[in-house]
Design a protein around this motif. Sequence first.
Motif, PDB file in Angstrom:
ATOM      1  N   ASP A 253       0.299   2.443  -7.605  1.00 36.84           N
ATOM      2  CA  ASP A 253       0.147   3.306  -8.638  1.00 36.84           C
ATOM      3  C   ASP A 253       1.312   4.004  -9.020  1.00 36.84           C
ATOM      4  OD1 ASP A 253      -0.289   4.372  -5.749  1.00 36.84           O
ATOM      5  OD2 ASP A 253      -0.224   6.200  -6.797  1.00 36.84           O
TER       6      ASP A 253
ATOM      7  N   ASN B  44      -3.092   4.310  -3.796  1.00 38.01           N
ATOM      8  CA  ASN B  44      -3.247   5.441  -2.803  1.00 38.01           C
ATOM      9  C   ASN B  44      -3.066   6.776  -3.079  1.00 38.01           C
ATOM     10  OD1 ASN B  44      -0.495   4.900  -2.868  1.00 38.01           O
ATOM     11  ND2 ASN B  44      -0.418   3.546  -1.029  1.00 38.01           N
TER      12      ASN B  44
ATOM     13  N   GLY C 292      -0.024   7.971  -4.889  1.00 38.20           N
ATOM     14  CA  GLY C 292       1.356   8.375  -4.264  1.00 38.20           C
ATOM     15  C   GLY C 292       2.153   7.294  -3.856  1.00 38.20           C
TER      16      GLY C 292
ATOM     17  N   GLY D 246       2.939   5.834  -1.088  1.00 42.30           N
ATOM     18  CA  GLY D 246       2.231   5.730   0.307  1.00 42.30           C
ATOM     19  C   GLY D 246       3.214   5.345   1.332  1.00 42.30           C
TER      20      GLY D 246
HETATM   21 MG   LIG Z   1       1.000   4.379  -3.952  1.00 46.20          MG
END
Ligand SMILES: [Mg+2]
Length: 532
Positions: A434, A461, A463, A465
Motif C-alpha cells: 500500500d 498492511n 503503512g 510495515g
Molecule cells: Mg504496507
Amino acid sequence: MAMKKLGLYLIEALADRGVSHVFGIPGVHNLELYRGLAGGPIRHITGRHEQGLGFMADGYARLSGRPGVCFTITGPGLTNITTAMGQAYGDSIPLLVISSRNRRGEAGSGRGFLHELPDQRALASQVAAASDSIEEPGQLPEALGRAFAMFSSARPRPVYIEIPLDVLAADATGLALPAPSPAAPVPPATALDAAADRLRSAKRPVVLAGGGGLRAAGELRRLAEHLGAPVVMTTNARGILPPGHPLAVPRSPSLEPVRALIAAADSVLAVGTELGPTDYDMYGVSEFPNPPGLMRIDIEAAQLTRSARPVIPLCGEAGATLRALLARDLGAARPGAGEATAAAACERALAALSPAMRRQVTLLDLIRDALPSAVLVGDSTQLVYAGNLGFAAASPGSWFNSATGYGTLGYALPAATGAGLAVPDRPVVCLVGDGGLQFSLGELAVPGEVDGWTAIVVWNNRGFGEIKTAMIAAGIAPEGVDVRPPEFAHLARAYGYGHRMIEDPAALERALKEFGRRRQVVLLEIRAEAFE
Ligand SMILES: [Mg+2]
Ligand SMILES: Cc1ncc(C[n+]2csc(CCOP(=O)(O)OP(=O)(O)O)c2C)c(N)n1
C-alpha cells in the motif's frame, strides 16, 4: 527536396534498429522528437511522470530483450527519470534515454532559460553507462551506434543522449544510419578449454545463475543436466530452471543452507551474476565467501573480479560462452547426480524462513499455479521479500522486482505495464504494498489506456510495515510509518477497473482465475492482517 530535421532522422534510425515502443512525455522542448512518430511504426506510450515511464521502459526491456527507449524534456523531465535510470543501472537493464536540452549556448548559462540546468549531461552520467551531448547532427549516428553496441556487447545499462533544441531542428538530410552492432563477445579458446577441463573433472559442481543468464536458459539447463550440477538462481534468474526441476535451487544464496551447498562444491560456475550483496548477503549478515574453484562468465571484464575472484575468468556473452563450453568435451553425462543435494538445500532453505515468510511464499505459489503463464512484477514489500528468498518462478523473466538492487518504491506498477506491452498475450501480476503503490499512483491510468492485462495485487498492511518492524527491532518508537492508505476500491473505480477485497487464499485463487479468463485490469486488495 524538403529538409529532414534531426528529430525525424532519430525516429527513422530507431525504427531501423527494431524499436517498436517509445515511452515518453512530450513538451515544447522535445516537439521535434514527435514529428516523425504519429502514424509511424513506433508506438508511443505516455507515462504520467517520467519516473513512471522509465520504470515502464525497464519492465518492457526485461521481457522483450530489447532496450527500453524513453523520451523526456529538458531539465525536470531528465531529473524525474534519473531514479528509474538508477534502478535500471543497478539491475543491468538496457534503457536508451533521449532528452532535449536548451539550445547550444543557452544551456548552463545561468540566465534562467526554461528548464535550464547547469550541466544535464554530467547529472545523467551518474546513472548511465555512457552519456553523450549531440552538438551537431553528424554526431548522432555514432552516438546511437555506440548505444546499441553497448546493449548487445557490454553489461547493458542506461545510455543517455541529449540533443539541444536547435540541433533537434537542424538539417539531417543524407545522414547515414548508425553502424550495425558487433557480434557478442566470446572468451578466448584457452580459457574455454581450461573451464571445460575443470568441469570435466569436477566431483561436485554447482552453477550460480544471475540475470545475465536469463536469455541462455536452454544452454544453462543442458550444461547443468550434463554435469549434474544444482543451479542456484538469484532473484533475477528465477525460472531459468522451472519449479520441480530436480537440479533447481530457487532459493537465495543469502540463506545458510544454500551457502553450505555452494561451499561444499569443488567447482562453481557463475553465469551473469554480480555476486553482489543484495542477492548474496540480502540482510547484511555476513559477506558471501569466495566460492571454491570459481569460473565466472560475464560480458564485462571489470565485473569478473568484483565481489569474488575467479580461478578462470570467462569474459563473454552468456549464451555464446555456454554454447562454446557445451561444444567441448565435458566427460560423460551424469544423470541423477546433484539432485539429492539440490533437493535438500531447497528444503532446508525454506525451513530457515520465518513462519510468516513461509506462508507468503505459499501465497506466491498459489498465484503462480493459478496463472502459470503470468509475469510477476514486484515492488519493495513483504510478500516480495519472502519471494526473493524462496519463490520458484515458472519461467525465465517471470519474477523480477525492486526489492533488490537499487530498491526503489513505486517501481512495480509501471514496470508491470511495460512488461505487459512486451508480452501482450500473457497476464501480468503486479505485487505491491500500500505504501509503494502510492509512489506511482498516477501510473494507474496507463494499464487501462494501453489495453493491458494486469492484476494489481496490493498487500495492504496500512503503512510501511517492514520499516515499522525494523524500527521496533532497533528499539526506536515507530514514527512516520503508519501512513494512511487510500480507499483502493474507489481508486480502482476512478480508472474503471474491478476491485476485490481478499481475505483468504481461496478468495485470491478465485479472483486470479477469473482475472485469467479475459483481458482486463483489476485491483485485488489483500487485507494483510487476515493472512497473519
Ligand atoms: Mg504496507
Ligand atoms: C524511493 C524509496 N523511498 C523510501 C524507501 C524505503 N522503504 C523501503 S520499504 C518501505 C515501506 C514500503 O511500504 P509498503 O509498500 O506498504 O510495503 P510493506 O513494508 O508495508 O509491505 C520504505 C519506506 C525506498 N525503498 N524507496
